[in-house]
Motif scaffolding. Structure first.
Motif, short mmCIF file in Angstrom:
data_model
loop_
_atom_site.label_atom_id
_atom_site.label_comp_id
_atom_site.label_asym_id
_atom_site.label_seq_id
_atom_site.Cartn_x
_atom_site.Cartn_y
_atom_site.Cartn_z
N LYS A 162 -34.07 -36.69 -29.53
CA LYS A 162 -33.69 -35.33 -29.89
C LYS A 162 -32.24 -35.24 -30.39
N ALA A 163 -31.55 -36.36 -30.31
CA ALA A 163 -30.15 -36.34 -30.75
C ALA A 163 -30.08 -36.13 -32.26
N ASP A 164 -29.15 -35.27 -32.66
CA ASP A 164 -28.96 -34.98 -34.08
C ASP A 164 -27.91 -35.94 -34.65
N ILE A 165 -28.38 -37.06 -35.21
CA ILE A 165 -27.47 -38.06 -35.77
C ILE A 165 -27.69 -38.09 -37.28
N PRO A 166 -26.84 -37.42 -38.03
CA PRO A 166 -27.04 -37.35 -39.49
C PRO A 166 -26.89 -38.72 -40.15
N ARG A 167 -27.70 -38.97 -41.14
CA ARG A 167 -27.60 -40.22 -41.90
C ARG A 167 -26.53 -40.05 -42.98
N PRO A 168 -25.64 -41.04 -43.13
CA PRO A 168 -24.58 -40.90 -44.14
C PRO A 168 -25.16 -40.79 -45.54
N THR A 169 -24.53 -39.96 -46.36
CA THR A 169 -24.98 -39.78 -47.74
C THR A 169 -24.52 -40.95 -48.60
N ASP A 170 -25.09 -41.03 -49.79
CA ASP A 170 -24.68 -42.09 -50.72
C ASP A 170 -23.20 -41.97 -51.07
N GLN A 171 -22.72 -40.73 -51.19
CA GLN A 171 -21.31 -40.54 -51.52
C GLN A 171 -20.42 -40.99 -50.37
N GLU A 172 -20.83 -40.72 -49.15
CA GLU A 172 -20.06 -41.16 -47.98
C GLU A 172 -20.02 -42.69 -47.92
N LEU A 173 -21.14 -43.32 -48.25
CA LEU A 173 -21.18 -44.78 -48.26
C LEU A 173 -20.27 -45.34 -49.36
N GLU A 174 -20.25 -44.67 -50.50
CA GLU A 174 -19.41 -45.12 -51.61
C GLU A 174 -17.92 -45.01 -51.25
N VAL A 175 -17.55 -43.92 -50.61
CA VAL A 175 -16.16 -43.75 -50.18
C VAL A 175 -15.79 -44.79 -49.13
N ALA A 176 -16.71 -45.06 -48.20
CA ALA A 176 -16.47 -46.06 -47.16
C ALA A 176 -16.30 -47.45 -47.77
N GLN A 177 -17.14 -47.77 -48.75
CA GLN A 177 -17.05 -49.08 -49.39
C GLN A 177 -15.72 -49.23 -50.11
N ARG A 178 -15.29 -48.17 -50.75
CA ARG A 178 -14.01 -48.21 -51.45
C ARG A 178 -12.86 -48.43 -50.46
#
Length: 526
Positions: free
Chosen positions: A140-156
């Motif tokens: 029941k935990a609300d754990i949002p999945r990172p968006t593609d944009q969030e992944l792109e920023v993280a990779q950068r």
């Protein structure tokens, strides 16, 4: 520390880096410096090289001793000074490198921990992946999945940390190799630290390539040589020692002629295939190098910038070939990447705008796109109609607007000038560079760049860099750009340029609810 690497460090390598050994080396060299300084200049009551030199100079020697012995003692004393100086340089480089690697490791650890809280995992090679648990595990935990944009920023973010660590390694290794190159002699010309070493290396690289370019026939450079030049640009593009030295070494005319020769040498030698693709990297890295140089306020660089803009209306070509290319067309293709100085961008726009105003009646396709006036292939960052890298890049406004989009603060200021906004959004005509006299149903590259510049002006964000929007607060100046753009484009109706649709959609989304208020005001007034 590796101090000999060529490829980019991985997350695992940086994480596993043990800083205790380098710290011991720093301490050992600090002790060595102290001992050598005492041998060179004294200070502990013992005999030193400096003492021996004083005695030799004061001795009442005659004959051979007056020259040979005195010179021997003088040279020996100088060697002790040089040995102490070289040891200081080694200590400075090692100490700075140790401090830098300590910071790189800390930055990486912080980034990994922060990203983990957002369900982003960083693997040992430096790649980021979503790590949110599946519903069956999350419950029941609300754990949002990172968006593609969030992944792109993280990779950068991760890539940037690894790149900076790799640069520290490269600069330190080169500085130490230079100090150790002569095993029979010492030098007093060492660096005072890592930053000093970086600038010295940049100036040396710029001078090397200036000489290579001055030899001419750059179009005949082998693929390997061109790749080495590109690698130097990539490593040194943010190094003021390199960027300013290269720009000044080439000169304004030389910079423009160099790209004209390299990009399109004529005589049916237009690059294609792998060379064209490599030229795209060269073009981007050279653009970033010149962007860095534009921020210099030295008298020499100020003169270079004025000379370059003044050369915008000159024609550049090749001996025996009638077709020429304007300087503005060449330089705008060297502005496709990097953050150029606001003052330079403004002066460049004024020069380009004045040139277009003097061509009456001004028809961009006839002036810029006319094959008889150029037709050179100057842009290798995009693919042409044949699917290969390389297009004419003939409209200089395109490259300028790309540069504007990479400096959002300047973009906002520029589009808040009524005369500029009117000219670029409603008055100036644009054309398909691949087919200047076609039916106009192809992509208009300069208008596509206009969309990116408007997006930067209205949001304060560089459209070429991924961002995770956490706040939709805007400045009053950005609001004025948004309102003015919407008002001008609303008048176009069915003639709304297709190249602007995607960027305007992002701009409208960025403004959210404010868009509805502005839109109602605009359309109720029309």
């Amino acid at each position: 520390m590796r101090l000999m690497a060529t490829d980019m460090l991985t997350v695992q390598e940086l994480n596993d880096l043990r800083l205790g050994t380098p710290k011991t080396s720093v301490d050992d060299w600090r002790t060595m410096v102290g001992r050598l300084e005492k041998l060179a200049t004294g200070g502990d009551g013992q005999v030193s090289a400096k003492d021996l030199q004083k005695k030799a100079n004061a001795a009442d020697w005659v004959g051979v001793n007056a020259t040979v012995s005195r010179q021997f003692v003088t040279r020996t004393a100088a060697q002790f000074d040089d040995a102490a100086s070289e040891a200081k340089s080694v200590l400075a480089v090692l100490s700075d490198a140790h401090a830098a690697f300590t910071q790189h490791k800390q930055d990486l650890r912080t980034a990994i921990d922060e990203l983990a809280k957002r369900s982003i995992y960083v693997n040992g090679n430096g790649s980021v992946i979503a790590s949110a648990p599946p519903p069956a595990v999350a419950g029941k935990a609300d754990i949002p999945r990172p968006t593609d944009q969030e992944l792109e920023v993280a990779q950068r973010r991760i890539t940037r940390i690894l790149w900076e660590a790799t640069e520290t390694d490269r600069i330190a290794a080169r500085a130490l190799r230079l100090l150790a190159k002569d095993k029979y002699d010492f030098t007093d010309q060492g660096s005072t630290g890592l930053e000093d070493a970086d600038h010295d290396q940049g100036r040396a690289d710029a001078e090397y390539w200036r000489k290579e370019i001055a030899k001419g026939n750059v179009e005949d450079w082998s693929k390997e040589k061109l790749a080495r030049f590109n690698e130097t640009l990539k490593n040194q593009r943010d190094n003021p020692g390199f960027t300013e030295t290269l720009a000044l070494g080439l000169g304004a005319d030389g910079t423009l002629q160099f790209w004209r020769d390299l990009a399109d040498p004529g005589q049916v030698k237009t690059p294609d295939g792998d060379r064209a693709k490599l030229l795209g990297d060269v073009q981007k890295n050279l653009s970033m190098s010149l962007a860095g140089a534009s921020h210099s306020t030295s008298p020499e660089m100020e003169a270079w910038k004025k000379d370059l803009i003044a050369a915008g209306g000159k024609l550049y070509g090749h001996e025996g070939i009638m077709a020429k290319t304007y300087g503005f067309q060449i330089m705008s293709n060297l502005m496709v990447k990097g953050k150029f100085d606001e003052g330079f961008l403004d002066d460049y726009y004024k020069g380009l705008r004045t040139f277009e105003a003097e061509k009456k009646p001004f028809d961009p396709a006839s002036i810029w796109g006319n094959p008889s006036l150029g037709g050179a292939q100057l842009d290798y960052t995009a693919k042409g109609p044949d699917g290969d890298y390389g297009t004419t890049g003939s409209d200089p406004m395109a490259g300028f607007l790309k540069a504007v989009s990479h400096n959002p603060d300047y973009a906002t200021e520029l589009f808040n000038r009524e005369d500029v906004a009117d000219y670029l959004l409603t008055e100036r005509e644009y054309y398909d560079e691949d087919d200047p006299y076609g039916k106009g149903d192809g992509t208009v590259q300069s208008r596509d760049a206009l969309g990116k510049a408007l997006l930067a002006a209205g949001t304060g964000l560089n459209p070429d860099q991924p961002h995770v929007i956490t706040s939709y607060d805007h400045t009053d100046a950005q609001r004025q750009v948004f309102d003015g753009t919407l008002r001008r484009l609303a008048d176009k109706g069915d003639d709304f340029p297709p190249e602007l649709r995607d960027d305007m959609a992002v701009l409208l989304g960025n403004w959210g609810a404010d868009f509805h208020q502005t839109a109602s005001e605009v359309f109720s007034a029309t």
